[in-house]
Design an enzyme around this catalytic site. Sequence first.
Site, PDB file in Angstrom:
ATOM      1  N   MET A   1      50.733  60.282  46.855  1.00  0.00           N
ATOM      2  CA  MET A   1      51.629  60.320  47.997  1.00  0.00           C
ATOM      3  C   MET A   1      52.744  61.309  47.713  1.00  0.00           C
ATOM      4  SD  MET A   1      53.637  57.183  49.879  1.00  0.00           S
ATOM      5  CE  MET A   1      54.574  56.719  48.420  1.00  0.00           C
TER       6      MET A   1
ATOM      7  N   SER B   1      48.110  56.274  41.646  1.00  0.00           N
ATOM      8  CA  SER B   1      48.755  55.568  42.735  1.00  0.00           C
ATOM      9  C   SER B   1      47.761  55.391  43.883  1.00  0.00           C
ATOM     10  CB  SER B   1      50.030  56.293  43.158  1.00  0.00           C
ATOM     11  OG  SER B   1      50.868  55.435  43.909  1.00  0.00           O
ATOM     12  N   GLN B   2      48.097  55.810  45.123  1.00  0.00           N
ATOM     13  CA  GLN B   2      47.183  55.558  46.226  1.00  0.00           C
ATOM     14  C   GLN B   2      45.828  56.226  46.021  1.00  0.00           C
ATOM     15  OE1 GLN B   2      49.282  56.969  49.725  1.00  0.00           O
ATOM     16  NE2 GLN B   2      48.464  59.039  49.531  1.00  0.00           N
TER      17      GLN B   2
ATOM     18  N   ASP C   1      57.151  48.369  37.044  1.00  0.00           N
ATOM     19  CA  ASP C   1      56.985  49.117  38.288  1.00  0.00           C
ATOM     20  C   ASP C   1      57.989  48.660  39.347  1.00  0.00           C
ATOM     21  OD1 ASP C   1      55.921  50.458  40.600  1.00  0.00           O
ATOM     22  OD2 ASP C   1      53.988  50.541  39.572  1.00  0.00           O
TER      23      ASP C   1
ATOM     24  N   HIS D   1      56.625  53.224  37.696  1.00  0.00           N
ATOM     25  CA  HIS D   1      55.407  53.721  38.331  1.00  0.00           C
ATOM     26  C   HIS D   1      55.058  55.143  37.869  1.00  0.00           C
ATOM     27  CE1 HIS D   1      52.290  53.391  41.324  1.00  0.00           C
ATOM     28  NE2 HIS D   1      52.676  54.507  41.911  1.00  0.00           N
TER      29      HIS D   1
END
Length: 266
Positions: A1, A75-76, A193, A249
């Site tokens: 992202m 991540s995504q 996170d 993160h």
Amino acid sequence: MGDSCCNPQSMGYIKKLVESRIPGVYVLSLKIGGSLLQDMENSFFLNANEQVREVCAQLAGDPHLKAGYNAMGFSQGGQFLRAVAQRCPSPPMLNLISVGGQHQGVYGFPRCPGESSHLCDWIRRTLDLGAYTQAVQEHLVQAEYWHDPLREEEYRKNSIFLADINQERGINETYKKNLMALKKFVMVKFLNDTMVDPPISEWFGFYRPGQAKETIPLQETSLYTEDRLGLQQMDRAGKLVFLGVKGDHLHFTEEWFDTTLLPFLQ
């Protein structure tokens, strides 16, 4: 992202890191769109299902990958590559490494990486107002893995991406078969996170149904007990790997990468 395939401080750095550690390895860092700017914008605004279709086409058209490949998503990108594994078995994905991927989705948007704070603010407001409306679902990537534990029925009915790949509306046996074909499904959770809410989603856990305070591990979710994705069988076969790393993160050291993740890419 908010990233691109070849940013020298992020994905470009990871590509070079892997190439330096495994001489002769072929690394494809996926680009979605015709430019780096478009690649970054698509991480917010291009329907995740379209992104998965584009990636499947790239993989199928790359002769270097025809015998199989290892996939690593950040991540995504972790849940997007899982969708690739479930939907596109050719060429075969051998190992999937999800680094901070949100496999049960998110219910919170506390921070936003990237260079555009006004985009982050706009996304927060949009998710609050109408995450499950058709227009938002089709045009805002983060809404497509927005999982509201207080509105489970609405999520299952209207989520166009996550509810599908998590088999929330019925069992697609092909999805299940393809995911179970992985040799290893590695999930990395960042132990400090502050970006992902709830962080246990990185290990496929989520909130206990009907509330947004208590979380439960994967093994206590209906997704696991009903074995809708084959994760229970994979777990018993030793195919699921749960790794924890100290830090926020996507914060990790080269030493940790070398000793912990690199063996899955060899």
